[in-house]
Write a protein that holds these residues in place. Sequence first.
Motif, PDB file in Angstrom:
ATOM      1  N   VAL A  19      40.438  29.931  30.350  1.00 45.36           N
ATOM      2  CA  VAL A  19      40.557  29.550  32.054  1.00 45.36           C
ATOM      3  C   VAL A  19      42.168  29.583  32.319  1.00 45.36           C
ATOM      4  CG1 VAL A  19      40.611  26.985  33.335  1.00 45.36           C
ATOM      5  CG2 VAL A  19      38.769  27.827  32.059  1.00 45.36           C
ATOM      6  N   ALA A  20      42.622  29.837  31.384  1.00 47.05           N
ATOM      7  CA  ALA A  20      44.388  29.759  32.003  1.00 47.05           C
ATOM      8  C   ALA A  20      43.926  31.674  32.321  1.00 47.05           C
ATOM      9  CB  ALA A  20      45.441  29.252  30.645  1.00 47.05           C
ATOM     10  N   LEU A  21      43.761  31.951  31.396  1.00 38.92           N
ATOM     11  CA  LEU A  21      43.789  33.244  32.126  1.00 38.92           C
ATOM     12  C   LEU A  21      43.470  33.908  33.647  1.00 38.92           C
ATOM     13  CD1 LEU A  21      43.353  35.232  28.615  1.00 38.92           C
ATOM     14  CD2 LEU A  21      45.516  35.470  29.725  1.00 38.92           C
ATOM     15  N   LEU A  22      42.071  33.117  33.618  1.00 36.42           N
ATOM     16  CA  LEU A  22      41.819  33.183  34.488  1.00 36.42           C
ATOM     17  C   LEU A  22      42.157  33.411  35.793  1.00 36.42           C
ATOM     18  CD1 LEU A  22      38.645  34.320  35.314  1.00 36.42           C
ATOM     19  CD2 LEU A  22      37.787  32.275  36.139  1.00 36.42           C
ATOM     20  N   VAL A  23      43.341  31.083  35.705  1.00 36.42           N
ATOM     21  CA  VAL A  23      43.748  30.991  36.738  1.00 36.42           C
ATOM     22  C   VAL A  23      45.602  32.390  37.027  1.00 36.42           C
ATOM     23  CG1 VAL A  23      45.617  29.595  37.682  1.00 36.42           C
ATOM     24  CG2 VAL A  23      42.913  29.068  36.495  1.00 36.42           C
ATOM     25  N   LEU A  24      45.707  32.575  35.889  1.00 37.98           N
ATOM     26  CA  LEU A  24      47.041  33.776  36.668  1.00 37.98           C
ATOM     27  C   LEU A  24      46.516  34.385  37.356  1.00 37.98           C
ATOM     28  CD1 LEU A  24      48.622  33.044  33.212  1.00 37.98           C
ATOM     29  CD2 LEU A  24      49.737  32.643  35.300  1.00 37.98           C
ATOM     30  N   LEU A  25      44.752  35.249  36.517  1.00 37.12           N
ATOM     31  CA  LEU A  25      45.171  36.618  37.005  1.00 37.12           C
ATOM     32  C   LEU A  25      44.536  36.702  38.190  1.00 37.12           C
ATOM     33  CD1 LEU A  25      43.886  38.842  35.966  1.00 37.12           C
ATOM     34  CD2 LEU A  25      41.670  38.149  35.971  1.00 37.12           C
ATOM     35  N   LEU A  27      45.580  34.048  40.808  1.00 37.96           N
ATOM     36  CA  LEU A  27      46.581  33.948  41.455  1.00 37.96           C
ATOM     37  C   LEU A  27      47.852  35.543  41.231  1.00 37.96           C
ATOM     38  CD1 LEU A  27      48.108  30.205  40.136  1.00 37.96           C
ATOM     39  CD2 LEU A  27      47.038  31.004  42.304  1.00 37.96           C
ATOM     40  N   GLY A  28      47.589  35.974  40.430  1.00 38.45           N
ATOM     41  CA  GLY A  28      48.642  37.143  40.807  1.00 38.45           C
ATOM     42  C   GLY A  28      47.455  38.557  40.999  1.00 38.45           C
ATOM     43  N   VAL A  29      46.622  38.385  41.187  1.00 35.26           N
ATOM     44  CA  VAL A  29      46.225  39.345  42.373  1.00 35.26           C
ATOM     45  C   VAL A  29      45.831  39.079  43.500  1.00 35.26           C
ATOM     46  CG1 VAL A  29      43.462  39.263  42.286  1.00 35.26           C
ATOM     47  CG2 VAL A  29      44.161  39.702  40.166  1.00 35.26           C
ATOM     48  N   GLY A  30      46.086  37.830  43.808  1.00 39.58           N
ATOM     49  CA  GLY A  30      46.345  37.078  44.803  1.00 39.58           C
ATOM     50  C   GLY A  30      47.212  37.546  45.729  1.00 39.58           C
ATOM     51  N   ALA A  31      48.365  37.646  44.563  1.00 39.78           N
ATOM     52  CA  ALA A  31      49.842  37.697  45.438  1.00 39.78           C
ATOM     53  C   ALA A  31      50.015  38.779  46.044  1.00 39.78           C
ATOM     54  CB  ALA A  31      50.916  37.055  44.351  1.00 39.78           C
ATOM     55  N   SER A  32      49.178  39.607  45.418  1.00 40.03           N
ATOM     56  CA  SER A  32      49.567  40.988  45.153  1.00 40.03           C
ATOM     57  C   SER A  32      48.093  41.402  46.327  1.00 40.03           C
ATOM     58  CB  SER A  32      48.929  41.796  43.884  1.00 40.03           C
ATOM     59  OG  SER A  32      48.197  42.899  44.608  1.00 40.03           O
ATOM     60  N   THR A  33      47.110  41.317  46.144  1.00 41.97           N
ATOM     61  CA  THR A  33      46.385  41.445  47.537  1.00 41.97           C
ATOM     62  C   THR A  33      47.152  40.457  49.220  1.00 41.97           C
ATOM     63  OG1 THR A  33      44.902  39.363  46.667  1.00 41.97           O
ATOM     64  CG2 THR A  33      44.606  41.539  46.436  1.00 41.97           C
ATOM     65  N   LEU A  34      47.481  39.414  48.894  1.00 38.26           N
ATOM     66  CA  LEU A  34      48.858  38.807  50.075  1.00 38.26           C
ATOM     67  C   LEU A  34      49.508  39.531  50.321  1.00 38.26           C
ATOM     68  CD1 LEU A  34      48.417  36.712  51.740  1.00 38.26           C
ATOM     69  CD2 LEU A  34      50.173  35.764  50.281  1.00 38.26           C
ATOM     70  N   GLN A  35      50.312  40.436  49.085  1.00 35.57           N
ATOM     71  CA  GLN A  35      51.766  40.956  49.891  1.00 35.57           C
ATOM     72  C   GLN A  35      51.071  42.488  50.683  1.00 35.57           C
ATOM     73  OE1 GLN A  35      54.135  40.817  49.570  1.00 35.57           O
ATOM     74  NE2 GLN A  35      54.942  43.422  50.206  1.00 35.57           N
ATOM     75  N   LEU A  80      41.016  37.451  57.019  1.00 39.27           N
ATOM     76  CA  LEU A  80      40.510  37.074  55.433  1.00 39.27           C
ATOM     77  C   LEU A  80      41.127  37.914  53.998  1.00 39.27           C
ATOM     78  CD1 LEU A  80      38.252  33.372  55.535  1.00 39.27           C
ATOM     79  CD2 LEU A  80      40.733  33.826  55.510  1.00 39.27           C
ATOM     80  N   ALA A  81      42.070  39.252  53.983  1.00 36.66           N
ATOM     81  CA  ALA A  81      41.543  40.563  53.826  1.00 36.66           C
ATOM     82  C   ALA A  81      42.377  39.970  52.375  1.00 36.66           C
ATOM     83  CB  ALA A  81      42.522  41.932  54.809  1.00 36.66           C
ATOM     84  N   TYR A  82      43.330  39.046  52.109  1.00 35.85           N
ATOM     85  CA  TYR A  82      44.147  38.893  51.513  1.00 35.85           C
ATOM     86  C   TYR A  82      43.614  38.402  50.226  1.00 35.85           C
ATOM     87  CZ  TYR A  82      44.117  34.639  53.738  1.00 35.85           C
ATOM     88  OH  TYR A  82      44.162  33.101  54.138  1.00 35.85           O
ATOM     89  N   PHE A  83      41.817  37.966  50.988  1.00 39.33           N
ATOM     90  CA  PHE A  83      41.330  37.194  49.884  1.00 39.33           C
ATOM     91  C   PHE A  83      39.873  38.416  49.098  1.00 39.33           C
ATOM     92  CE2 PHE A  83      37.338  34.970  48.099  1.00 39.33           C
ATOM     93  CZ  PHE A  83      37.641  34.182  48.005  1.00 39.33           C
ATOM     94  N   THR A 123      40.685  42.019  43.460  1.00 40.17           N
ATOM     95  CA  THR A 123      40.660  41.064  44.058  1.00 40.17           C
ATOM     96  C   THR A 123      40.415  39.068  44.091  1.00 40.17           C
ATOM     97  OG1 THR A 123      38.453  41.449  44.927  1.00 40.17           O
ATOM     98  CG2 THR A 123      40.700  42.848  45.570  1.00 40.17           C
ATOM     99  N   PRO A 124      40.767  39.010  44.469  1.00 45.56           N
ATOM    100  CA  PRO A 124      40.106  37.306  43.938  1.00 45.56           C
ATOM    101  C   PRO A 124      38.749  36.952  44.215  1.00 45.56           C
ATOM    102  CG  PRO A 124      42.485  36.975  45.826  1.00 45.56           C
ATOM    103  CD  PRO A 124      42.809  38.589  45.480  1.00 45.56           C
ATOM    104  N   ALA A 125      38.465  37.914  45.197  1.00 43.67           N
ATOM    105  CA  ALA A 125      37.310  37.693  45.622  1.00 43.67           C
ATOM    106  C   ALA A 125      36.656  38.586  44.360  1.00 43.67           C
ATOM    107  CB  ALA A 125      37.155  38.571  46.798  1.00 43.67           C
ATOM    108  N   THR A 126      36.736  39.512  43.561  1.00 45.41           N
ATOM    109  CA  THR A 126      36.266  40.164  42.563  1.00 45.41           C
ATOM    110  C   THR A 126      36.439  39.268  40.876  1.00 45.41           C
ATOM    111  OG1 THR A 126      38.252  41.902  41.651  1.00 45.41           O
ATOM    112  CG2 THR A 126      35.614  42.375  43.016  1.00 45.41           C
ATOM    113  N   VAL A 127      37.054  38.678  41.394  1.00 49.84           N
ATOM    114  CA  VAL A 127      37.768  37.771  40.136  1.00 49.84           C
ATOM    115  C   VAL A 127      37.235  36.545  39.969  1.00 49.84           C
ATOM    116  CG1 VAL A 127      39.478  36.551  38.602  1.00 49.84           C
ATOM    117  CG2 VAL A 127      40.009  38.777  40.082  1.00 49.84           C
ATOM    118  N   LEU A 128      36.738  36.025  41.302  1.00 52.69           N
ATOM    119  CA  LEU A 128      35.697  35.353  41.248  1.00 52.69           C
ATOM    120  C   LEU A 128      34.331  35.211  41.649  1.00 52.69           C
ATOM    121  CD1 LEU A 128      38.531  32.673  44.034  1.00 52.69           C
ATOM    122  CD2 LEU A 128      37.907  32.011  41.091  1.00 52.69           C
TER     123      LEU A 128
END
Lengths: 462, 215
Positions: A19-25, A27-35, A80-83, A123-128
Amino acid sequence: MLHKEMLEAARDGRLRVLVALLVLLVLGVGASTLQQARSHAEAQAAAQYHEQDRWLAQGEKTPHAAAHYGVYAFRPPGPLAYFDPGLDPYLGVTVWMEAHWQNEPQFPSARDSASFSRFGQLTPATVLGLLLPLLIFVFAGPAISGERERGTLRQLLAQGVSGRQLLWGKATASTLLVLVLVVPLLGVFALLSLRAENAADALLRFGLMFLMLLLFLGSMLLLALTVSAWAASSRNALGVLLGFWLLGALVAPRLAVEWAEAVAPTPDGPTFRQALNRDLDDRTALDAEIARTEAALLAEYGLDRLEDLPVSINGIRLRLADEAGYAIFDHHFGGLFDGYLAQERHFQRVGWLAPYIAWSAVSAGLAGTDLQHFRHFIDSAEAHRRMIQDMMSEDMIRNPEVDGAPYIADAALWAQVPEFEYRPPDFSEVWTFYRGSLFALLGWALAMLVALDVAGRRLRLH
Amino acid sequence: MNRHLTTLRHDGLSLLRERGTWLLFLVLLIATLLAISGGQREKERIQALQAQLVQQTEAAREAVRAQAVRLSRDGGAISQFRDPRIADVVGRRLVVENALLPPTPLTPLSAGQTGLLPAQQPVSLEPREVLLSEGELTPPRRLATGRLDASFLVIFLAPLLLIALGHGIPSWERQHGLLRRLVIHPPPLRRRDTRPHRLRLRVGRAPGHGGALGV
């Protein structure tokens, strides 16, 4: 049951790590797509601003030459392209709007990506939507079969707990765990949507995204528990669930695309352009219309020579040519996009067999990064192009040539042309396109509820 | 060495006796056939497309030549932007040649996103023709989803199937007490080797699985 399940989950070290890995993933991927989305939006805004400057500073020329000078329309990222960037990387980001021609959208960002990106973007959508179901399968798959293997299932049932109570207890506990994981993550993204230009629409989209994700993850959870209740061993349960994931999330989308293209074929580039050019080159109807219009004008003004008309005959000819072209472009580009959207509908239909497809289609639609939104942009850009053409032609018509010298316009006319400002459609305007996938997700959730209940009834001591 | 081979044969045979293994083989076989036939079709599609472009250019050249001869012989009015007797007009618009990038012999194995990057580029005096050329019109969903080709199988599907095949075997054997028995008593395929072989068991297992999947 609920207490026992929550306690077991809390004590499970593997679950905590994953779960910790998934959360980090996420958030990390979300920060990247947001950027990426921010940088795309900034580049688009700056380019559109400079494009307007370029248009205004083009100098003095005939309105028709100005129409040929043209301007670019730049597509902003979806709300919502960042998601979920969805199809965004594969769609052109700009269209050149010029006289006589509706041009194809250009420069999809995927062309600048490394070749490995063809295996999918993280992306956050593919991770989730892709990886979290795998995690659910791994942990919920052995939930009942593991109890059976350890002999604790018989103990539980012998104590008077019914199969339904056991399964619903496990389902409630697992759902709570998923909520504990997903709600804070989506909360972060929901806060970001408040900063959107149309915050109300962005929030509505995000709210629906959240509901659809819960529906999808809930279905996968219930599926895992049902399979676990039916399977003879944890290994079998995991095998079945992993097979379902492999086929449903990795293989089915590829086969669905093949099927959609076979059922609703679209032309390749050379064929499309050849057919378009053939229709544009056929001037028989246009020449006849021009001749009719010229004769009518001479009759109206009681003149013998077109040169003596108080309006520009060249302007009128150009307007007629443009109007003839509009119908041809509507036919060809409209047909092309109708074909793509028909493929999308067929693709979405496979969502009844593979819910990941339904989720990915709904997610991209809600994020505003799918073909439906792209077509809205293309149509808006084309409407703007036609408005420029019509303004230029009208100005030419009002200002006929004097002694053969063409009329020259200046910045005063260019300034009358409004800047291209694109506003994506509200979700309420386009939601019907995704109703197949919405119903597929709902259908899966209901089917899995029934399946779990049936599995619970079958779970008996003997 | 004998113990390696014994373990290898034991694992290979036990895997081949499992229905799940054959099911996975079947899935992999169907996926491989689909992938290779899909890759081959993609190669043929590109070749057909390029042949069509060559044919279109030839047809345009012939039509322009015939029109130029007719206009020179019979005269007639034609726009200066469409006059086939003007070399510049022909080179800019009327006959646009294409530079073609043919598919490689291994395209059927890794078709990838062949539609993303153009396999043909117009060669014209008119910058507009070159700058606005978008090549193929591949459906965006196809580009985003990717193809079921052999490289997808090798990179994604085969490793996952391999994990599915072997992920729980040692732990399952441990849970059921078989691992201890296996370590103390090596698989009695030939009933002649009874010494402990922990390391050999581990070393022999991987090739056993690899061999089974390789079949």
